[in-house]
Design a protein around this motif. Structure first.
Motif, PDB file in Angstrom:
ATOM      1  N   ALA A   1      -2.712   8.586 -12.509  1.00 40.60           N
ATOM      2  CA  ALA A   1      -2.444   7.584 -12.026  1.00 40.60           C
ATOM      3  C   ALA A   1      -3.827   6.908 -11.345  1.00 40.60           C
ATOM      4  O   ALA A   1      -4.267   7.627 -10.325  1.00 40.60           O
ATOM      5  N   ARG A   2      -4.395   5.811 -11.725  1.00 40.10           N
ATOM      6  CA  ARG A   2      -5.648   5.261 -11.135  1.00 40.10           C
ATOM      7  C   ARG A   2      -5.080   4.202 -10.468  1.00 40.10           C
ATOM      8  O   ARG A   2      -4.473   3.018 -11.153  1.00 40.10           O
ATOM      9  N   ILE A   3      -5.763   3.871  -9.332  1.00 39.24           N
ATOM     10  CA  ILE A   3      -5.378   2.769  -8.682  1.00 39.24           C
ATOM     11  C   ILE A   3      -6.320   1.998  -8.007  1.00 39.24           C
ATOM     12  O   ILE A   3      -7.534   2.568  -7.784  1.00 39.24           O
ATOM     13  N   GLU A   4      -6.305   0.764  -8.087  1.00 42.30           N
ATOM     14  CA  GLU A   4      -7.268  -0.303  -7.841  1.00 42.30           C
ATOM     15  C   GLU A   4      -6.593  -1.147  -6.849  1.00 42.30           C
ATOM     16  O   GLU A   4      -5.568  -1.591  -6.838  1.00 42.30           O
ATOM     17  N   GLY A   5      -7.417  -1.595  -5.873  1.00 39.50           N
ATOM     18  CA  GLY A   5      -7.065  -2.806  -4.935  1.00 39.50           C
ATOM     19  C   GLY A   5      -6.382  -2.364  -3.535  1.00 39.50           C
ATOM     20  O   GLY A   5      -5.963  -3.072  -2.921  1.00 39.50           O
ATOM     21  N   MET A   6      -6.457  -0.966  -3.329  1.00 39.49           N
ATOM     22  CA  MET A   6      -5.742  -0.582  -2.199  1.00 39.49           C
ATOM     23  C   MET A   6      -6.539  -0.907  -0.739  1.00 39.49           C
ATOM     24  O   MET A   6      -6.089  -0.982   0.413  1.00 39.49           O
ATOM     25  N   THR A   7      -7.881  -1.325  -0.807  1.00 39.27           N
ATOM     26  CA  THR A   7      -8.368  -2.109   0.152  1.00 39.27           C
ATOM     27  C   THR A   7      -7.904  -3.071   1.076  1.00 39.27           C
ATOM     28  O   THR A   7      -7.598  -2.924   2.221  1.00 39.27           O
TER      29      THR A   7
ATOM     30  N   ALA B   1       0.751  -1.212   0.084  1.00 40.75           N
ATOM     31  CA  ALA B   1       0.119  -0.037   0.054  1.00 40.75           C
ATOM     32  C   ALA B   1       0.809   1.397   0.049  1.00 40.75           C
ATOM     33  O   ALA B   1       0.604   2.171  -0.861  1.00 40.75           O
ATOM     34  N   SER B   2       1.918   1.219   0.709  1.00 40.11           N
ATOM     35  CA  SER B   2       2.838   2.272   0.807  1.00 40.11           C
ATOM     36  C   SER B   2       3.509   2.691  -0.507  1.00 40.11           C
ATOM     37  O   SER B   2       3.561   3.794  -1.042  1.00 40.11           O
ATOM     38  N   MET B   3       3.973   1.648  -1.104  1.00 43.54           N
ATOM     39  CA  MET B   3       4.761   1.815  -2.157  1.00 43.54           C
ATOM     40  C   MET B   3       3.474   2.253  -3.412  1.00 43.54           C
ATOM     41  O   MET B   3       3.905   3.103  -4.177  1.00 43.54           O
ATOM     42  N   ALA B   4       2.608   1.757  -3.468  1.00 47.12           N
ATOM     43  CA  ALA B   4       1.451   2.245  -4.429  1.00 47.12           C
ATOM     44  C   ALA B   4       0.957   3.625  -4.179  1.00 47.12           C
ATOM     45  O   ALA B   4       1.030   4.533  -5.133  1.00 47.12           O
ATOM     46  N   GLN B   5       0.840   4.152  -3.115  1.00 44.17           N
ATOM     47  CA  GLN B   5       0.644   5.515  -2.701  1.00 44.17           C
ATOM     48  C   GLN B   5       1.757   6.180  -3.063  1.00 44.17           C
ATOM     49  O   GLN B   5       1.647   7.630  -3.771  1.00 44.17           O
ATOM     50  N   LYS B   6       2.803   6.029  -2.979  1.00 43.27           N
ATOM     51  CA  LYS B   6       4.172   6.941  -3.133  1.00 43.27           C
ATOM     52  C   LYS B   6       4.377   6.840  -4.604  1.00 43.27           C
ATOM     53  O   LYS B   6       4.659   8.072  -5.267  1.00 43.27           O
ATOM     54  N   LEU B   7       4.018   5.738  -5.232  1.00 44.41           N
ATOM     55  CA  LEU B   7       4.322   6.039  -6.604  1.00 44.41           C
ATOM     56  C   LEU B   7       3.121   6.701  -7.443  1.00 44.41           C
ATOM     57  O   LEU B   7       3.603   7.255  -8.352  1.00 44.41           O
TER      58      LEU B   7
END
Length: 142
Positions: A94-100, A77-83
């Motif tokens: 950037a669209r993000i799916e799956g953070m839940t 989650a942290s890597m995804a958010q920072k990226l």
């Protein structure tokens, strides 16, 4: 005084020339730059087993697919958010799916698609094999 015409995105000066159409070379250069940003971000955040798959000429969905693992859902989650933040700071989207659940997070940055996994989930879905297009021979069962 400038004459304005109305478009769905707002008034535009008549006779104004919009942005030049993106050539294939320009698009690939932009994708390569975005890919480098993604790879650097994942390296900075200590992603594990980073694999980059060039898709240019193989698929219309993107020019690059990047697959990486994090040690835990928190790291994924942290890597995804920072990226996503770094991509947006560079002027991209950037669209993000799956953070839940953060077991498998997909980041769609247009020309680069990033899959971030927990190791067990990555092994289960094995995306690298699906996108290999027969480049690596299958090993026969012994």
């Amino acid at each position: 005084m400038t004459n304005l015409s109305s478009t769905p995105s707002g008034p535009v000066p008549t006779g104004a020339v919009g942005p030049a159409p993106r050539t294939a070379a320009t698009q690939l250069a932009e994708a390569t730059e975005l890919h480098a940003l993604v790879m650097q971000s994942l390296d900075d955040d200590q992603a594990q087993e980073v694999v980059s798959i060039p898709l240019a000429g193989k698929s219309n969905i993107a020019d690059f697919m990047v697959i990486a693992s994090g040690r835990s859902t928190r790291q994924v989650a942290s890597m995804a958010q920072k990226l996503a933040e770094r991509i947006k700071q560079s002027g991209g989207t950037a669209r993000i799916e799956g953070m839940t659940n953060a077991d498998w997070v997909l980041i769609d940055a247009g020309d680069v698609i990033v899959h971030l996994f927990r190791p067990e989930v990555r092994t289960f879905y094995n995306l690298e094999r699906m996108w290999a297009f027969g480049e690596a021979p299958e090993t026969p069962n012994a």
